[in-house]
Scaffold this active site. Structure first.
Site, PDB file in Angstrom:
ATOM      1  NE  ARG A   1       9.094  -2.567   5.642  1.00  0.00           N
ATOM      2  CZ  ARG A   1       7.862  -2.097   5.523  1.00  0.00           C
ATOM      3  NH1 ARG A   1       7.590  -1.197   4.611  1.00  0.00           N
ATOM      4  NH2 ARG A   1       6.894  -2.524   6.304  1.00  0.00           N
TER       5      ARG A   1
ATOM      6  NE  ARG B   1       2.755  -5.248  10.593  1.00  0.00           N
ATOM      7  CZ  ARG B   1       3.868  -5.020   9.892  1.00  0.00           C
ATOM      8  NH1 ARG B   1       5.037  -5.489  10.334  1.00  0.00           N
ATOM      9  NH2 ARG B   1       3.831  -4.345   8.780  1.00  0.00           N
TER      10      ARG B   1
ATOM     11  NE  ARG C   1       7.043  -0.524   9.650  1.00  0.00           N
ATOM     12  CZ  ARG C   1       5.982  -0.563   8.837  1.00  0.00           C
ATOM     13  NH1 ARG C   1       6.021   0.067   7.686  1.00  0.00           N
ATOM     14  NH2 ARG C   1       4.909  -1.223   9.171  1.00  0.00           N
TER      15      ARG C   1
ATOM     16  CE  LYS D   1      -1.938  -1.287   3.937  1.00  0.00           C
ATOM     17  NZ  LYS D   1      -1.374  -2.619   4.211  1.00  0.00           N
TER      18      LYS D   1
HETATM   19  P1  B4P Z   1       4.731  -1.557   2.051  1.00  0.00           P
HETATM   20  O1  B4P Z   1       4.324  -0.805   0.820  1.00  0.00           O
HETATM   21  O2  B4P Z   1       5.447  -0.779   3.113  1.00  0.00           O
HETATM   22  O3  B4P Z   1       3.513  -2.302   2.751  1.00  0.00           O
HETATM   23  P2  B4P Z   1       2.207  -1.717   3.444  1.00  0.00           P
HETATM   24  O4  B4P Z   1       1.083  -2.493   2.847  1.00  0.00           O
HETATM   25  O5  B4P Z   1       2.107  -0.214   3.290  1.00  0.00           O
HETATM   26  O6  B4P Z   1       2.534  -2.052   4.982  1.00  0.00           O
HETATM   27  P3  B4P Z   1       1.868  -2.011   6.432  1.00  0.00           P
HETATM   28  O7  B4P Z   1       0.408  -2.326   6.346  1.00  0.00           O
HETATM   29  O8  B4P Z   1       2.670  -2.950   7.260  1.00  0.00           O
HETATM   30  O9  B4P Z   1       2.174  -0.622   7.060  1.00  0.00           O
HETATM   31  P4  B4P Z   1       1.405   0.534   7.823  1.00  0.00           P
HETATM   32  O10 B4P Z   1       2.429   1.571   7.954  1.00  0.00           O
HETATM   33  O11 B4P Z   1       0.128   0.892   7.124  1.00  0.00           O
HETATM   34  O12 B4P Z   1       5.624  -2.789   1.542  1.00  0.00           O
HETATM   35  C1  B4P Z   1       6.267  -3.679   2.418  1.00  0.00           C
HETATM   36  C2  B4P Z   1       7.552  -4.214   1.757  1.00  0.00           C
HETATM   37  O13 B4P Z   1       7.254  -4.930   0.558  1.00  0.00           O
HETATM   38  C3  B4P Z   1       8.530  -3.116   1.344  1.00  0.00           C
HETATM   39  O14 B4P Z   1       9.827  -3.548   1.634  1.00  0.00           O
HETATM   40  C4  B4P Z   1       8.342  -2.980  -0.163  1.00  0.00           C
HETATM   41  O15 B4P Z   1       9.502  -2.552  -0.830  1.00  0.00           O
HETATM   42  C5  B4P Z   1       7.990  -4.409  -0.550  1.00  0.00           C
HETATM   43  N1  B4P Z   1       7.098  -4.466  -1.722  1.00  0.00           N
HETATM   44  C6  B4P Z   1       5.998  -3.700  -1.918  1.00  0.00           C
HETATM   45  N2  B4P Z   1       5.408  -4.047  -3.087  1.00  0.00           N
HETATM   46  C7  B4P Z   1       6.151  -5.074  -3.631  1.00  0.00           C
HETATM   47  C8  B4P Z   1       6.045  -5.864  -4.821  1.00  0.00           C
HETATM   48  N3  B4P Z   1       5.051  -5.685  -5.707  1.00  0.00           N
HETATM   49  N4  B4P Z   1       6.981  -6.829  -5.019  1.00  0.00           N
HETATM   50  C9  B4P Z   1       7.986  -7.038  -4.129  1.00  0.00           C
HETATM   51  N5  B4P Z   1       8.144  -6.315  -2.996  1.00  0.00           N
HETATM   52  C10 B4P Z   1       7.237  -5.345  -2.737  1.00  0.00           C
HETATM   53  O16 B4P Z   1       0.973  -0.032   9.284  1.00  0.00           O
HETATM   54  C11 B4P Z   1       1.868  -0.249  10.359  1.00  0.00           C
HETATM   55  C12 B4P Z   1       1.136  -0.302  11.715  1.00  0.00           C
HETATM   56  O17 B4P Z   1       0.563   0.996  12.036  1.00  0.00           O
HETATM   57  C13 B4P Z   1      -0.063  -1.246  11.847  1.00  0.00           C
HETATM   58  O18 B4P Z   1       0.313  -2.581  12.129  1.00  0.00           O
HETATM   59  C14 B4P Z   1      -0.833  -0.592  13.050  1.00  0.00           C
HETATM   60  O19 B4P Z   1      -0.239  -0.890  14.301  1.00  0.00           O
HETATM   61  C15 B4P Z   1      -0.652   0.885  12.800  1.00  0.00           C
HETATM   62  N6  B4P Z   1      -1.766   1.462  12.005  1.00  0.00           N
HETATM   63  C16 B4P Z   1      -1.644   2.024  10.772  1.00  0.00           C
HETATM   64  N7  B4P Z   1      -2.841   2.451  10.316  1.00  0.00           N
HETATM   65  C17 B4P Z   1      -3.755   2.147  11.292  1.00  0.00           C
HETATM   66  C18 B4P Z   1      -5.176   2.304  11.376  1.00  0.00           C
HETATM   67  N8  B4P Z   1      -5.882   2.864  10.389  1.00  0.00           N
HETATM   68  N9  B4P Z   1      -5.801   1.860  12.502  1.00  0.00           N
HETATM   69  C19 B4P Z   1      -5.113   1.307  13.514  1.00  0.00           C
HETATM   70  N10 B4P Z   1      -3.758   1.111  13.485  1.00  0.00           N
HETATM   71  C20 B4P Z   1      -3.074   1.524  12.374  1.00  0.00           C
END
Ligand code: B4P
Length: 204
Positions: free
Chosen positions: A135, A158, A147, A22
């Protein structure tokens, strides 16, 4: 990826499990389409780094892999929506619960905006684990701190939180006719292409 910044603003949600990409895709949309990324994960990490009372409270919750309270994240989003002007918002990692989804609907109505699409990024659990662990390893190899929640133990929680509290949003938005599901397993530019096609179709 096809880009067209002359079309009307599009507001969309990127929905998917941790590591679905995302944040990665939201960043690409910021660069290619001048949209504004509202990442609750980034906002919470910034709060944590600032050492405020709220930041300290959320830091432990996030490190364990649990969701932060609805009240806190809804407050963060409300502040942004009422102060930031944008050619389209990307809600990255928000909403994550049904209560957050209801609150977003109310906030958008209050601010005269509407939601155009909810893009669900589908990725298998094994791939998610590989990406998150990868990562953390990359960060350590670069001499940086990984992280706090990028480890297998937190990731298990998670993922449980995702399936229990966030995945019901798939049915919620499907019932509203807004859900578009894409394969998130491809290369980053392939996934970006799928998202670009959806946006181009909406913005026509
Ligand atoms: P990201 O792009 O970082 O993944 P994400 O889906 O955004 O991550 P996440 O859900 O964990 O994070 P968030 O900060 O929202 O990609 C991850 C890795 O994969 C990277 O290394 C990237 O390079 C790689 N990658 C991506 N796409 C790829 C592809 N196509 N092929 C290969 N590699 C790929 O959440 C973190 C925490 O914050 C939660 O657990 C919670 O505690 C809190 N939080 C956030 N929002 C909240 C909410 N609305 N309510 C309650 N808690 C919340």
């Amino acid at each position: 990826m096809t880009t067209d910044t002359n079309n009307r603003p599009v507001n969309l949600i990127l929905l998917g499990p941790p590591g679905a990409g995302k944040g990665t895709q939201a960043q690409l949309l910021v660069e290619s389409r001048n949209m504004v990324q509202l990442s609750t994960g980034d906002m919470l990490r910034a709060a944590k780094d600032s050492g405020t009372e709220m930041g300290n409270r959320v830091a432990e919750v996030m490190a364990r892999g649990e969701l932060v309270t609805d009240e806190i994240v809804i407050g963060l989003i409300e502040e942004q929506l009422t102060t930031v002007q944008a050619d389209g918002f990307i809600f990255d990692g928000f909403p994550r619960t049904l209560a957050q989804a209801d609150a977003l609907g109310e906030l958008l109505e209050k601010t005269g905006m509407s939601l155009d699409a909810v893009i669900e990024m589908q990725v298998d659990d094994e791939v998610l684990v590989g990406r998150i662990v990868g990562r953390a390893e990359e960060a350590r190899a670069a001499g940086k701190e990984a992280r706090a929640d990028d480890n297998e133990e937190s990731l298990k929680l998670r993922l449980m939180e995702y399936y229990k509290k966030t995945s019901p949003l798939i049915g919620y938005y499907h019932a509203k006719g807004m859900l578009q599901s894409i394969n998130g397993l491809g290369q980053i530019d392939e996934v970006a292409g799928s998202i670009g096609e959806i946006i181009n179709e909406i913005a026509k």
